[in-house]
Write a protein that holds these residues in place. Structure first.
Motif, mmCIF file in Angstrom:
data_model
loop_
_atom_site.group_PDB
_atom_site.id
_atom_site.type_symbol
_atom_site.label_atom_id
_atom_site.label_comp_id
_atom_site.label_asym_id
_atom_site.label_seq_id
_atom_site.Cartn_x
_atom_site.Cartn_y
_atom_site.Cartn_z
ATOM 1 N N THR A 277 1.238 -1.364 -0.185
ATOM 2 C CA THR A 277 -0.725 -0.200 -0.279
ATOM 3 C C THR A 277 0.652 1.956 0.451
ATOM 4 O OG1 THR A 277 -0.002 0.146 2.042
ATOM 5 C CG2 THR A 277 -2.421 -1.155 1.097
ATOM 6 N N THR A 278 2.322 1.340 0.831
ATOM 7 C CA THR A 278 3.127 2.191 0.788
ATOM 8 C C THR A 278 3.381 3.170 -0.740
ATOM 9 O OG1 THR A 278 3.550 2.002 2.676
ATOM 10 C CG2 THR A 278 4.563 3.388 1.531
ATOM 11 N N GLU B 132 0.363 4.100 -2.593
ATOM 12 C CA GLU B 132 -0.155 5.472 -1.698
ATOM 13 C C GLU B 132 0.513 6.942 -2.351
ATOM 14 O OE1 GLU B 132 -1.169 6.660 2.712
ATOM 15 O OE2 GLU B 132 1.022 6.210 2.313
ATOM 16 N N LYS C 82 -1.075 9.443 -4.314
ATOM 17 C CA LYS C 82 -1.409 10.784 -3.267
ATOM 18 C C LYS C 82 -1.236 11.933 -3.541
ATOM 19 C CE LYS C 82 -0.091 12.092 1.761
ATOM 20 N NZ LYS C 82 1.146 11.360 2.872
ATOM 21 N N VAL D 59 -7.191 12.510 1.399
ATOM 22 C CA VAL D 59 -6.283 11.466 2.464
ATOM 23 C C VAL D 59 -6.392 11.463 3.924
ATOM 24 C CG1 VAL D 59 -4.002 11.655 2.662
ATOM 25 C CG2 VAL D 59 -4.325 12.618 0.843
ATOM 26 N N SER E 156 -4.625 9.247 6.758
ATOM 27 C CA SER E 156 -2.921 8.821 6.497
ATOM 28 C C SER E 156 -2.701 8.366 8.496
ATOM 29 C CB SER E 156 -1.936 10.495 6.384
ATOM 30 O OG SER E 156 -2.972 11.456 7.125
ATOM 31 N N LYS E 157 -1.531 8.637 8.565
ATOM 32 C CA LYS E 157 -1.126 8.147 10.531
ATOM 33 C C LYS E 157 -2.699 6.895 10.372
ATOM 34 C CE LYS E 157 0.510 12.019 11.444
ATOM 35 N NZ LYS E 157 0.858 13.105 12.401
ATOM 36 N N ARG F 111 -6.004 6.442 10.047
ATOM 37 C CA ARG F 111 -7.280 6.601 9.612
ATOM 38 C C ARG F 111 -6.525 5.470 7.593
ATOM 39 N NH1 ARG F 111 -7.695 10.650 12.670
ATOM 40 N NH2 ARG F 111 -9.806 10.748 14.105
ATOM 41 N N LYS F 112 -5.421 5.535 7.715
ATOM 42 C CA LYS F 112 -5.036 5.058 6.505
ATOM 43 C C LYS F 112 -5.362 3.549 5.688
ATOM 44 C CE LYS F 112 -0.961 3.563 4.146
ATOM 45 N NZ LYS F 112 0.774 3.353 4.558
ATOM 46 N N HIS F 113 -5.289 3.237 7.300
ATOM 47 C CA HIS F 113 -5.838 1.108 7.101
ATOM 48 C C HIS F 113 -7.427 1.687 7.375
ATOM 49 C CE1 HIS F 113 -1.768 0.401 6.010
ATOM 50 N NE2 HIS F 113 -1.355 -0.004 6.665
#
Length: 205
Positions: free
Chosen positions: A19-20, A23, A27, A33, A35-36, A38-40
């Protein structure tokens, strides 16, 4: 999680599925967006909370896409990730633990902290087991995803490996693999459906 209003798409980031890299490539094009922590964001939360919000504020209902990895390899990636020296002494470290032991702990109902990795199936599906993601791609058939993205964004895509787990040996015995497949039969079945669809499973919502 990333939202793209022009393409009417939302990317749901299943942990340990590359995923990174996705992203980083997408992005700059995203309108929203997460993130942190809430990213997953799981598919159920996206459907129940975020989709109505996007509809009400932006007037869009983006189709979701995600990547699913061979279940054994995704768990193996978690094992390697948690073997990193930075986690030494942490309750989430897998140092001193074999991959067999890790898998057996993962499938326990009351598992140790180091085995708390969730499941791809619960991330992608409803409580009733119905997939909640419009497009699910097999991690092992990346060209399918790249073709989809290049068509959607009308631009070439170069997904470079990011956040790679340490190279730790992690053999899995046949006996433990059998127990894993029994415990996570629905997850293996979903992955098999994606592979049978040539790496791109479409599930209109």
């Amino acid at each position: 999680m990333l939202v793209f209003s022009d393409q009417n798409l939302a990317f749901l980031a299943v942990p340990k599925t590359g995923t990174t890299a996705i992203e980083m490539a997408l992005k700059p094009r995203a309108d929203v967006v997460f993130s942190k922590h809430r990213k997953h964001m799981p598919a159920a939360k996206y459907r129940n909370k975020i989709l109505p919000f996007l509809d009400g504020t932006l007037g869009v209902r983006p189709a979701a896409f995600a990547v699913m990895r061979d279940p054994i390899e995704q768990i193996r990636s978690w094992f390697r990730y948690r073997s990193a020296p930075r986690l030494n002494g942490s309750a989430k470290s897998t140092n001193g633990c074999s991959f067999d032991d890790f898998v057996l702990e993962v499938i326990k109902k009351d598992h140790a902290p180091f085995a708390g990795i969730g499941s791809q199936f619960s991330f992608l599906c409803s409580g009733a087991g119905t997939p909640l993601v419009d497009h699910i791609f097999a991690y092992e058939k990346q060209p399918k995803l790249i073709a989809f993205l290049e068509d959607a964004f009308n631009a070439p895509m170069n997904l470079q490996q990011r956040n790679v787990s340490p190279p730790v040996k992690a053999p899995l015995s046949p006996e433990v693999e059998e127990k894993l497949r029994a415990a996570r039969a629905q997850e293996f079945a979903l992955y098999d459906r994606i592979v049978a669809a040539d790496g791109h499973l479409i599930t209109p919502q």
